[in-house]
Design a protein around this motif. Structure first.
Motif, PDB file in Angstrom:
ATOM      1  N   ALA A 216      14.660 -11.958   2.137  1.00  0.00           N
ATOM      2  CA  ALA A 216      13.507 -12.861   2.257  1.00  0.00           C
ATOM      3  C   ALA A 216      13.136 -13.088   3.722  1.00  0.00           C
ATOM      4  O   ALA A 216      11.961 -13.075   4.087  1.00  0.00           O
ATOM      5  N   LEU A 217      14.133 -13.290   4.574  1.00  0.00           N
ATOM      6  CA  LEU A 217      13.848 -13.489   5.994  1.00  0.00           C
ATOM      7  C   LEU A 217      13.377 -12.195   6.657  1.00  0.00           C
ATOM      8  O   LEU A 217      12.567 -12.221   7.570  1.00  0.00           O
ATOM      9  N   GLY A 218      13.894 -11.059   6.190  1.00  0.00           N
ATOM     10  CA  GLY A 218      13.413  -9.776   6.698  1.00  0.00           C
ATOM     11  C   GLY A 218      11.966  -9.539   6.329  1.00  0.00           C
ATOM     12  O   GLY A 218      11.210  -8.930   7.092  1.00  0.00           O
ATOM     13  N   LEU A 219      11.564 -10.015   5.165  1.00  0.00           N
ATOM     14  CA  LEU A 219      10.159  -9.919   4.758  1.00  0.00           C
ATOM     15  C   LEU A 219       9.276 -10.732   5.691  1.00  0.00           C
ATOM     16  O   LEU A 219       8.186 -10.304   6.065  1.00  0.00           O
ATOM     17  N   ILE A 220       9.774 -11.901   6.090  1.00  0.00           N
ATOM     18  CA  ILE A 220       8.999 -12.744   7.008  1.00  0.00           C
ATOM     19  C   ILE A 220       8.800 -12.038   8.343  1.00  0.00           C
ATOM     20  O   ILE A 220       7.708 -12.033   8.907  1.00  0.00           O
TER      21      ILE A 220
ATOM     22  N   LEU B 130       3.025 -12.704   8.341  1.00  0.00           N
ATOM     23  CA  LEU B 130       4.038 -13.728   8.103  1.00  0.00           C
ATOM     24  C   LEU B 130       4.814 -14.070   9.367  1.00  0.00           C
ATOM     25  O   LEU B 130       5.500 -15.071   9.440  1.00  0.00           O
ATOM     26  N   ASP B 131       4.712 -13.203  10.363  1.00  0.00           N
ATOM     27  CA  ASP B 131       5.435 -13.420  11.618  1.00  0.00           C
ATOM     28  C   ASP B 131       4.652 -14.288  12.591  1.00  0.00           C
ATOM     29  O   ASP B 131       5.029 -14.449  13.735  1.00  0.00           O
ATOM     30  N   GLY B 132       3.520 -14.818  12.152  1.00  0.00           N
ATOM     31  CA  GLY B 132       2.742 -15.715  12.994  1.00  0.00           C
ATOM     32  C   GLY B 132       1.598 -15.043  13.726  1.00  0.00           C
ATOM     33  O   GLY B 132       0.988 -15.637  14.600  1.00  0.00           O
ATOM     34  N   ARG B 133       1.278 -13.809  13.371  1.00  0.00           N
ATOM     35  CA  ARG B 133       0.199 -13.096  14.047  1.00  0.00           C
ATOM     36  C   ARG B 133      -0.999 -12.886  13.122  1.00  0.00           C
ATOM     37  O   ARG B 133      -1.686 -11.883  13.191  1.00  0.00           O
ATOM     38  N   ALA B 134      -1.234 -13.839  12.243  1.00  0.00           N
ATOM     39  CA  ALA B 134      -2.336 -13.718  11.293  1.00  0.00           C
ATOM     40  C   ALA B 134      -3.667 -13.954  11.992  1.00  0.00           C
ATOM     41  O   ALA B 134      -3.836 -14.919  12.726  1.00  0.00           O
ATOM     42  N   LEU B 135      -4.600 -13.043  11.773  1.00  0.00           N
ATOM     43  CA  LEU B 135      -5.928 -13.183  12.349  1.00  0.00           C
ATOM     44  C   LEU B 135      -6.866 -13.935  11.411  1.00  0.00           C
ATOM     45  O   LEU B 135      -7.749 -14.652  11.849  1.00  0.00           O
ATOM     46  N   GLN B 136      -6.659 -13.756  10.106  1.00  0.00           N
ATOM     47  CA  GLN B 136      -7.471 -14.457   9.121  1.00  0.00           C
ATOM     48  C   GLN B 136      -6.560 -15.332   8.266  1.00  0.00           C
ATOM     49  O   GLN B 136      -5.453 -14.932   7.909  1.00  0.00           O
ATOM     50  N   TYR B 137      -7.025 -16.517   7.943  1.00  0.00           N
ATOM     51  CA  TYR B 137      -6.304 -17.479   7.099  1.00  0.00           C
ATOM     52  C   TYR B 137      -4.911 -17.823   7.654  1.00  0.00           C
ATOM     53  O   TYR B 137      -3.898 -17.654   6.966  1.00  0.00           O
TER      54      TYR B 137
ATOM     55  N   VAL C 288      -3.478 -20.654   8.162  1.00  0.00           N
ATOM     56  CA  VAL C 288      -2.812 -21.753   7.459  1.00  0.00           C
ATOM     57  C   VAL C 288      -2.153 -21.242   6.176  1.00  0.00           C
ATOM     58  O   VAL C 288      -1.025 -21.623   5.844  1.00  0.00           O
ATOM     59  N   ALA C 289      -2.838 -20.377   5.469  1.00  0.00           N
ATOM     60  CA  ALA C 289      -2.275 -19.825   4.236  1.00  0.00           C
ATOM     61  C   ALA C 289      -1.030 -18.989   4.526  1.00  0.00           C
ATOM     62  O   ALA C 289      -0.029 -19.069   3.810  1.00  0.00           O
ATOM     63  N   TRP C 290      -1.081 -18.182   5.583  1.00  0.00           N
ATOM     64  CA  TRP C 290       0.073 -17.359   5.937  1.00  0.00           C
ATOM     65  C   TRP C 290       1.243 -18.220   6.402  1.00  0.00           C
ATOM     66  O   TRP C 290       2.403 -17.932   6.113  1.00  0.00           O
ATOM     67  N   THR C 291       0.951 -19.308   7.123  1.00  0.00           N
ATOM     68  CA  THR C 291       2.011 -20.216   7.556  1.00  0.00           C
ATOM     69  C   THR C 291       2.648 -20.901   6.358  1.00  0.00           C
ATOM     70  O   THR C 291       3.876 -21.073   6.303  1.00  0.00           O
ATOM     71  N   THR C 292       1.851 -21.285   5.382  1.00  0.00           N
ATOM     72  CA  THR C 292       2.381 -21.904   4.170  1.00  0.00           C
ATOM     73  C   THR C 292       3.276 -20.931   3.417  1.00  0.00           C
ATOM     74  O   THR C 292       4.368 -21.300   2.967  1.00  0.00           O
ATOM     75  N   LEU C 293       2.841 -19.684   3.291  1.00  0.00           N
ATOM     76  CA  LEU C 293       3.661 -18.674   2.623  1.00  0.00           C
ATOM     77  C   LEU C 293       4.959 -18.435   3.384  1.00  0.00           C
ATOM     78  O   LEU C 293       6.025 -18.253   2.787  1.00  0.00           O
ATOM     79  N   ARG C 294       4.896 -18.459   4.704  1.00  0.00           N
ATOM     80  CA  ARG C 294       6.100 -18.283   5.516  1.00  0.00           C
ATOM     81  C   ARG C 294       7.084 -19.430   5.273  1.00  0.00           C
ATOM     82  O   ARG C 294       8.286 -19.218   5.156  1.00  0.00           O
ATOM     83  N   LEU C 295       6.587 -20.653   5.174  1.00  0.00           N
ATOM     84  CA  LEU C 295       7.451 -21.793   4.892  1.00  0.00           C
ATOM     85  C   LEU C 295       8.065 -21.712   3.497  1.00  0.00           C
ATOM     86  O   LEU C 295       9.231 -22.052   3.296  1.00  0.00           O
ATOM     87  N   VAL C 296       7.291 -21.256   2.526  1.00  0.00           N
ATOM     88  CA  VAL C 296       7.804 -21.106   1.165  1.00  0.00           C
ATOM     89  C   VAL C 296       8.899 -20.056   1.126  1.00  0.00           C
ATOM     90  O   VAL C 296       9.952 -20.248   0.493  1.00  0.00           O
ATOM     91  N   LEU C 297       8.708 -18.930   1.803  1.00  0.00           N
ATOM     92  CA  LEU C 297       9.729 -17.882   1.827  1.00  0.00           C
ATOM     93  C   LEU C 297      10.986 -18.330   2.559  1.00  0.00           C
ATOM     94  O   LEU C 297      12.098 -17.953   2.192  1.00  0.00           O
ATOM     95  N   THR C 298      10.845 -19.150   3.587  1.00  0.00           N
ATOM     96  CA  THR C 298      12.008 -19.667   4.290  1.00  0.00           C
ATOM     97  C   THR C 298      12.793 -20.615   3.392  1.00  0.00           C
ATOM     98  O   THR C 298      14.027 -20.563   3.347  1.00  0.00           O
ATOM     99  N   GLY C 299      12.100 -21.469   2.663  1.00  0.00           N
ATOM    100  CA  GLY C 299      12.779 -22.335   1.700  1.00  0.00           C
ATOM    101  C   GLY C 299      13.436 -21.536   0.589  1.00  0.00           C
ATOM    102  O   GLY C 299      14.546 -21.850   0.144  1.00  0.00           O
TER     103      GLY C 299
END
Length: 92
Positions: A45-49, A55-62, A64-75
């Motif tokens: 799961a962390l490797g996917l992030i 998911l690594d924080g370099r999203a150009l579009q959306y 907030v959505a990518w950050t939310t998905l990153r938090l869900v995968l970390t949990g």
């Protein structure tokens, strides 16, 4: 404080793997396999992030959505070992 949080996170991953390894009702090879699956599932799961650029924080579009998905995968990475432990120990 960072060391304490790291130890808590490692314990949340290591304890279910050790519990799966300590079972007596399965053969040794199966117990080792179950413990490895439980222990390595958060790494996936962390490797996917870290593997997906968005998911690594370099999203150009959306972002907030990518950050939310990153938090869900970390949990998920912290809860997944316990879910796998219950699922693998419930089957007989």
């Amino acid at each position: 404080m960072r060391v304490l949080l790291t130890l808590i996170a490692f314990g949340m991953v290591a304890v279910p793997a050790l519990l799966a390894l300590a079972r007596d009702d399965l053969p040794r090879g199966r117990r080792i396999f179950n413990a490895l699956v439980i222990f390595l599932a958060p790494a996936f799961a962390l490797g996917l992030i870290h593997g997906v650029p968005e998911l690594d924080g370099r999203a150009l579009q959306y972002p907030v959505a990518w950050t939310t998905l990153r938090l869900v995968l970390t949990g998920l990475a912290l809860i997944l070992p316990w879910c796998l432990h219950v699922w693998l120990s419930g089957r007989r």
